[in-house]
Each structure stands twice: as structure tokens, then as C-alpha cells.
Design a protein around this motif. Structure first.
Motif, PDB file in Angstrom:
ATOM      1  N   ILE A 371       0.848  -1.195   0.000  1.00 45.18           N
ATOM      2  CA  ILE A 371       0.000   0.000   0.000  1.00 45.18           C
ATOM      3  C   ILE A 371       0.883   1.244   0.000  1.00 45.18           C
ATOM      4  N   VAL A 372       0.507   2.204  -0.825  1.00 44.01           N
ATOM      5  CA  VAL A 372       1.224   3.487  -0.887  1.00 44.01           C
ATOM      6  C   VAL A 372       0.265   4.581  -0.400  1.00 44.01           C
ATOM      7  N   ILE A 373       0.712   5.333   0.602  1.00 40.79           N
ATOM      8  CA  ILE A 373      -0.085   6.446   1.121  1.00 40.79           C
ATOM      9  C   ILE A 373       0.507   7.753   0.585  1.00 40.79           C
ATOM     10  N   GLY A 374      -0.339   8.547   0.009  1.00 48.78           N
ATOM     11  CA  GLY A 374       0.133   9.810  -0.566  1.00 48.78           C
ATOM     12  C   GLY A 374       0.659  10.766   0.502  1.00 48.78           C
ATOM     13  N   SER A 375       1.739  11.417   0.199  1.00 50.57           N
ATOM     14  CA  SER A 375       2.347  12.374   1.133  1.00 50.57           C
ATOM     15  C   SER A 375       2.548  13.758   0.490  1.00 50.57           C
ATOM     16  N   ARG A 376       1.952  13.923  -0.702  1.00 50.68           N
ATOM     17  CA  ARG A 376       2.139  15.201  -1.368  1.00 50.68           C
ATOM     18  C   ARG A 376       1.195  16.245  -0.746  1.00 50.68           C
ATOM     19  N   MET A 377       1.814  17.292  -0.240  1.00 52.62           N
ATOM     20  CA  MET A 377       1.045  18.367   0.365  1.00 52.62           C
ATOM     21  C   MET A 377       0.515  19.301  -0.721  1.00 52.62           C
ATOM     22  N   PRO A 378      -0.618  19.940  -0.456  1.00 50.29           N
ATOM     23  CA  PRO A 378      -1.133  20.937  -1.415  1.00 50.29           C
ATOM     24  C   PRO A 378      -0.141  22.083  -1.570  1.00 50.29           C
ATOM     25  N   ALA A 379      -0.157  22.736  -2.701  1.00 49.42           N
ATOM     26  CA  ALA A 379       0.747  23.889  -2.944  1.00 49.42           C
ATOM     27  C   ALA A 379       0.466  24.964  -1.910  1.00 49.42           C
ATOM     28  N   GLY A 380       1.539  25.510  -1.347  1.00 51.04           N
ATOM     29  CA  GLY A 380       1.401  26.552  -0.340  1.00 51.04           C
ATOM     30  C   GLY A 380       1.176  26.036   1.048  1.00 51.04           C
ATOM     31  N   SER A 381       1.366  24.725   1.247  1.00 48.79           N
ATOM     32  CA  SER A 381       1.108  24.135   2.567  1.00 48.79           C
ATOM     33  C   SER A 381       2.209  24.466   3.557  1.00 48.79           C
ATOM     34  N   LEU A 382       3.416  24.770   3.119  1.00 51.34           N
ATOM     35  CA  LEU A 382       4.523  25.070   4.016  1.00 51.34           C
ATOM     36  C   LEU A 382       4.973  26.501   3.769  1.00 51.34           C
ATOM     37  N   VAL A 383       4.856  27.344   4.835  1.00 48.57           N
ATOM     38  CA  VAL A 383       5.163  28.775   4.694  1.00 48.57           C
ATOM     39  C   VAL A 383       6.163  29.195   5.752  1.00 48.57           C
ATOM     40  N   GLU A 384       6.774  30.379   5.506  1.00 55.20           N
ATOM     41  CA  GLU A 384       7.782  30.928   6.419  1.00 55.20           C
ATOM     42  C   GLU A 384       7.113  31.957   7.315  1.00 55.20           C
ATOM     43  N   VAL A 385       7.357  31.810   8.615  1.00 50.16           N
ATOM     44  CA  VAL A 385       6.900  32.811   9.594  1.00 50.16           C
ATOM     45  C   VAL A 385       8.146  33.515  10.088  1.00 50.16           C
ATOM     46  N   PRO A 386       8.333  34.746   9.674  1.00 52.82           N
ATOM     47  CA  PRO A 386       9.564  35.451  10.043  1.00 52.82           C
ATOM     48  C   PRO A 386       9.816  35.416  11.564  1.00 52.82           C
ATOM     49  N   GLY A 387      11.031  35.050  11.907  1.00 48.03           N
ATOM     50  CA  GLY A 387      11.417  35.001  13.317  1.00 48.03           C
ATOM     51  C   GLY A 387      11.039  33.718  14.017  1.00 48.03           C
ATOM     52  N   TYR A 388      10.252  32.826  13.336  1.00 53.61           N
ATOM     53  CA  TYR A 388       9.793  31.594  14.003  1.00 53.61           C
ATOM     54  C   TYR A 388      10.071  30.334  13.191  1.00 53.61           C
ATOM     55  N   GLY A 389      10.440  30.458  11.970  1.00 56.93           N
ATOM     56  CA  GLY A 389      10.670  29.284  11.162  1.00 56.93           C
ATOM     57  C   GLY A 389       9.498  29.000  10.265  1.00 56.93           C
ATOM     58  N   THR A 390       9.326  27.715   9.862  1.00 60.09           N
ATOM     59  CA  THR A 390       8.273  27.331   8.928  1.00 60.09           C
ATOM     60  C   THR A 390       7.010  26.915   9.683  1.00 60.09           C
ATOM     61  N   LEU A 391       5.898  27.013   8.938  1.00 61.46           N
ATOM     62  CA  LEU A 391       4.603  26.631   9.491  1.00 61.46           C
ATOM     63  C   LEU A 391       3.888  25.758   8.457  1.00 61.46           C
ATOM     64  N   LEU A 392       3.273  24.607   8.930  1.00 62.10           N
ATOM     65  CA  LEU A 392       2.656  23.623   8.042  1.00 62.10           C
ATOM     66  C   LEU A 392       1.142  23.721   8.130  1.00 62.10           C
ATOM     67  N   TRP A 393       0.495  23.641   6.942  1.00 62.22           N
ATOM     68  CA  TRP A 393      -0.971  23.615   6.899  1.00 62.22           C
ATOM     69  C   TRP A 393      -1.438  22.347   7.627  1.00 62.22           C
ATOM     70  N   PRO A 394      -2.374  22.424   8.621  1.00 64.31           N
ATOM     71  CA  PRO A 394      -2.682  21.300   9.512  1.00 64.31           C
ATOM     72  C   PRO A 394      -3.508  20.182   8.907  1.00 64.31           C
ATOM     73  N   VAL A 395      -4.294  20.452   7.827  1.00 57.74           N
ATOM     74  CA  VAL A 395      -5.142  19.400   7.255  1.00 57.74           C
ATOM     75  C   VAL A 395      -4.800  19.277   5.774  1.00 57.74           C
ATOM     76  N   PRO A 396      -3.837  18.402   5.436  1.00 56.04           N
ATOM     77  CA  PRO A 396      -3.410  18.338   4.037  1.00 56.04           C
ATOM     78  C   PRO A 396      -4.530  17.908   3.102  1.00 56.04           C
ATOM     79  N   ASN A 397      -5.337  16.968   3.516  1.00 56.21           N
ATOM     80  CA  ASN A 397      -6.367  16.407   2.633  1.00 56.21           C
ATOM     81  C   ASN A 397      -7.720  17.075   2.927  1.00 56.21           C
ATOM     82  N   TYR A 398      -7.702  18.369   2.816  1.00 58.55           N
ATOM     83  CA  TYR A 398      -8.928  19.116   3.123  1.00 58.55           C
ATOM     84  C   TYR A 398      -9.711  19.352   1.836  1.00 58.55           C
ATOM     85  N   LYS A 399     -10.949  19.852   2.025  1.00 55.40           N
ATOM     86  CA  LYS A 399     -11.799  20.185   0.873  1.00 55.40           C
ATOM     87  C   LYS A 399     -11.758  21.683   0.588  1.00 55.40           C
TER      88      LYS A 399
END
Length: 509
Positions: A371-399
């Protein structure tokens, strides 16, 4: 002077003649001397032989002749007398008649006995020692051919015959060694009397005598068997064979009840010890039956062996791939169960059945499910928060996002199917994981330096208070708990301790 050949020949012939004469004379002289010496030796030996014969053999011969004469004299005189009596009786019979002839013959015989009776006495002096010697030899031979033994009696009753007292002592020792005394104070003694016996019918050996003594002592001791369970005495029976069969019957009954091909054995250590026991220690029949009917006393284990075809479950190998959208599941190879021939023992103890695999032979190998589980995040799911590092979108498989933060709403409502993964937006420590009347099941993670995230309305929580998580860890599942009207994740973001709209960082979601 020169000697002529003819003269030399005559001289040589004369010399040879002289030598031959001297040799002949010497030989004749020697032969004569030897003959005279041999004659003297023979004469001397003959003289000594005659002297030895006259001194030793002649007296012996005369003694033997005298003995023979003395032995024969009564018989010779008796024969002569009987002839004379016969002639006398015949003459008297013709002259004076038969009665007078017989009377005269008896008188004649009586006078002969008186006159010549000493001859019988003289012969008896030789005959009586010979008769005594013959009687002695006969007695000795007859006695040596007889067999002697000891008759053993116990309490006045004949037990049998033995060769010696050692046989009885050995038989008594054999019994003593086989007596099992449950009461150490109990002792068995037996006293025997012996008498001499001639030509007994049968001699008892040690083993036979021991059996006979045991039978005679039945009131005190008797053969039997004791049953011990885990070293503790349970019962003593006088029927060792019956007791053994009864124990085997317990196992047979249990095995039959367990099914065909089953075997049974005792769980506890059951030992049957045969021996000789005091009669007072023998259990009565009722006690024996009660003990044997209590199967819990022994503990029974049944084992039923079976050969079965069993399924071998297949394994599932799960991998992740960015070729597929996050959370999507792709089966690239279907799993297929294998099969095996399994020999299994079903073991039942105290009503509980377990199984033990004895042997397993694989017939067909299982096919692994991939079984292969998809791990591709939607475009724009990982962003930079100045002074804090990166931030990840919490629900990758959202509608979609039904609404963002506004004056009347504190966060972004991320709609998704129930059970979809909720991910940690960044590394941090869980400071809240529980229930809220409005948020429902919710989680708060402190990422440090005033950066916090909140995830609400979860159907399940996968983390707990105080737990450290990494960015992308699954911390919960989308749900509809609390003050909610559909499956979604209410997401709040605090930067520098101030709640801000997630849309500022994820404008394209």
C-alpha cells in the motif's frame, strides 16, 4: 743294510698276525670275565631272593594256607559228616526202619557238632571281621546316598524343607527389605523351629520360601501397592494389578471423552509403589473407590492431536509517496493469504483448552499486500513565519476553508471528511489536550517564543498533555465535536502571543 721288498712284506705279515692274535686273546679273556661276573651276580640275586622268600614270602604263604585250611575245615568236615550220616541212615533204614534211622542220624549229627564245632568257631574268627567290614561299607555307602535337610516349622505348622538355616534367613531378609512401614514403629518378626529330615520330597529355595512365609503371615503383612500424589500418600490397596488398571482407566476415560486420537495423562506426579504392607495399613474398598473417583485429586490433561489446513495471513507493507495526494491510499499489490498443513495439539486442563503447534508445513506462500499512502502536500502548505521558522498547513487532505478568522470568528474552519489526519503545524509541546464545551476535543501546542496553534472539534486525539511533537506528526482526526455543525478542523494561530488570521500566512489555501 738294504732291506729287500720280499723281506719287508714278511715282516709286515708277521706284525699283523701278532696284532690279530693279541686282539683275539684280549676279546676271549674279556668275554670270559664278563660271563663269570654275570654268573656271580645271578647267583647272588638268587641267594638273596631265596633268603627274602624264606624270611618274608614263605611265612605269608604259610599264613594264607593256614587261613584257607581253617576256613575250609568246617565245610570239609561238614561234607564228610553228611556223607557218613547219609550212609548210616541208609544202613539203619534197611536194618531197623525209617524212624530209628532218622533218630540215629540226628544223634550222629549232634555228636559231630560237639566234636567238630570248634572248627566253625575258628573259621568265624576270620569270617566275622570280613562280615563286619562289609556291613560297615554297606552302611557308609547307604548313608552317603541319603539326603538330609531341615524341616522348617512356624507356629507348629510345617512350612517346608530347606538345605540350611541360611535359606530361611535370606528369605526373611528379602521380606523385611520389601516391607513398607507407614508407621515406623511397626515391626514384623517370625520365629521358626528346625528338625532334621531325611530324603525330603522337595527343597524350597529362597524365593519360594519367602512367598510361603508371606502367605502364612497374611494376617500381619501382605503384598499391595500405594498411590502417592506429589509425594503424598493417598491410599494403599492389596490389589496392585487392579489399582494399576484403575489408574489407567481414569486416563482412558478422559481420552475417550476428549475425542478420537486423544491421549490423557496426569497433571500431578502420580506414583504407584508396589511392596509389602502391614495389613493394618491397607485401605478398605470404599476408601479406594472414593479416592479413584476423585479425578481432581490427580488432575487430568488431555491432548488431542489434529492435522489441519490453515490460512497463513499475508503481511501489509505501507510506504509513503509524493506521487499521490496526502492521505490518499493506493493498493499497488493485493495481498493473498497462503496455506499450511499444521499439526496441532489441543491441550485441555481443568476445562481450559489451549493449542500447541507441533509442526507446520507451508503449502503456498502468502503474497504481501503493498500500500502506498500519498504524502504530497497541497501547494502553499509550508510557509515561512519570520522570526519563528516554517509553518505547516494542519489538514493536508482538506476540501475547502468555509470561513477565515473575522470579528465574530476566532480562526479558520478547514472542512474535510471525518477522520482525516490533523498535523502539528510546527515542533512544540502539547499544553492542552482535552474537552471544551465549544471546541469539543481540542489541542493546543506551544511552539515557543509566543507561537501557538489550536486545533478544535477533533473526533480523536492522538497526543496527551506534556507530549513533545514534531512538525507533520499526526496529532488528531477531523471531527464534529463541541459547538460544530459539520466535520472540520477549527484552526487558530497565535504569533507573539497574539491571535492572528492563518490566512495571512496561507493566502492560497
Amino acid at each position: 743294510m738294504r732291506i729287500q721288498p720280499a723281506q719287508a712284506a714278511r715282516r709286515a705279515g708277521w706284525a699283523l698276525g701278532q696284532a690279530a692274535y693279541l686282539l683275539g686273546f684280549w676279546g676271549e679273556s674279556t668275554a670270559c670275565n664278563l660271563a663269570r661276573g654275570a654268573r656271580r651276580v645271578w647267583n647272588g640275586a638268587a641267594a638273596r631272593g631265596r633268603a627274602f622268600s624264606a624270611r618274608f614270602l614263605h611265612p605269608v604263604w604259610e599264613g594264607l594256607v593256614g587261613v584257607g585250611r581253617d576256613l575250609a575245615a568246617p565245610f570239609v568236615r561238614f561234607a564228610h559228616g553228611m556223607r557218613s550220616i547219609h550212609a548210616y541212615v541208609q544202613e539203619e533204614k534197611q536194618a531197623r526202619g525209617t524212624p530209628r534211622a532218622l533218630a540215629g542220624g540226628l544223634l550222629y549229627f549232634h555228636r559231630g557238632v560237639r566234636l567238630y564245632g570248634y572248627l566253625a568257631v575258628r573259621a568265624g574268627r576270620y569270617i566275622m571281621p570280613l562280615l563286619a567290614l562289609g556291613l560297615f561299607v554297606f552302611t557308609v555307602r547307604h548313608t552317603l546316598n541319603r539326603s538330609f535337610s531341615l524341616a522348617v516349622e512356624v507356629n507348629g505348622e510345617l512350612v517346608g524343607y530347606v538345605q540350611s538355616e541360611d535359606v530361611l534367613e535370606a528369605a526373611k531378609n528379602t521380606l523385611q527389605q520389601n516391607i513398607v512401614s507407614l508407621d515406623r514403629s511397626s515391626q514384623w518378626q517370625i520365629t521358626a523351629d528346625y528338625t532334621l529330615a531325611v530324603d525330603p520330597e522337595e527343597l524350597l529355595d529362597q524365593e519360594t520360601l519367602a512367598r510361603t512365609l508371606l502367605e502364612m503371615s497374611h494376617s500381619e503383612i501382605q503384598p499391595g501397592a500405594a498411590v502417592y500424589v506429589d509425594g503424598e500418600l493417598v491410599l494403599v490397596s492389596d490389589d496392585a494389578s487392579g489399582l494399576r488398571q484403575a489408574l489407567e482407566a481414569l486416563k482412558t476415560t478422559a481420552a475417550d471423552a476428549a475425542g478420537e486420537g486423544s491421549e490423557a495423562e496426569f497433571i500431578r506426579d502420580v506414583e504407584l509403589q508396589e511392596g509389602i504392607y502391614f495389613t493394618s495399613d491397607i485401605s478398605d474398598e470404599t476408601a479406594v473407590q472414593e479416592a479413584l473417583s476423585n479425578t481432581d485429586l490427580f488432575g487430568l490433561r488431555t491432548v488431542r492431536r489434529a492435522v489441519e489446513i490453515r490460512e497463513i495471513p499475508y503481511e501489509t507493507v505501507t510506504t509513503r509517496s509524493e506521487d499521490y495526494r496526502w492521505g490518499s491510499v493506493q493498493t499497488v499489490q493485493a495481498g493473498q493469504a497462503g496455506s499450511a498443513q499444521v499439526t496441532v495439539d489441543y491441550i485441555t486442563e481443568n476445562g481450559v483448552t489451549t493449542e500447541e503447534i507441533v509442526e507446520s508445513v507451508t503449502l503456498t506462500e502468502p503474497v504481501t499486500e503493498q500500500i502506498v499512502i500519498g504524502s504530497r502536500m497541497p501547494a502553499g502548505s509550508l510557509v515561512e513565519v519570520p522570526g519563528y521558522g516554517t509553518l505547516l498547513w494542519p489538514v493536508p487532505n482538506y476540501k475547502y476553508v468555509s470561513r477565515w478568522m473575522s470579528a465574530g470568528h476566532t480562526g479558520a474552519d478547514i472542512c474535510a471528511n471525518a477522520g482525516q489526519d490533523i498535523l502539528a503545524a510546527a515542533d512544540g509541546r502539547v499544553i492542552t489536550a482535552g474537552w471544551h464545551y465549544s471546541y469539543g476535543n481540542y489541542i493546543i501546542i506551544d511552539h515557543g517564543n509566543g507561537l501557538r496553534t489550536l486545533y478544535a472539534h477533533c473526533s480523536k486525539l492522538y497526543v496527551s498533555y506534556g507530549q513533545y511533537v514534531s512538525q507533520g506528526d499526526v496529532i488528531g482526526a477531523v471531527g464534529n465535536t463541541g459547538n460544530s455543525f459539520g466535520n472540520h478542523c477549527h484552526f487558530e494561530l497565535y504569533v507573539g502571543g497574539v491571535r492572528v488570521s492563518a490566512r495571512n500566512y496561507f493566502p492560497n489555501m
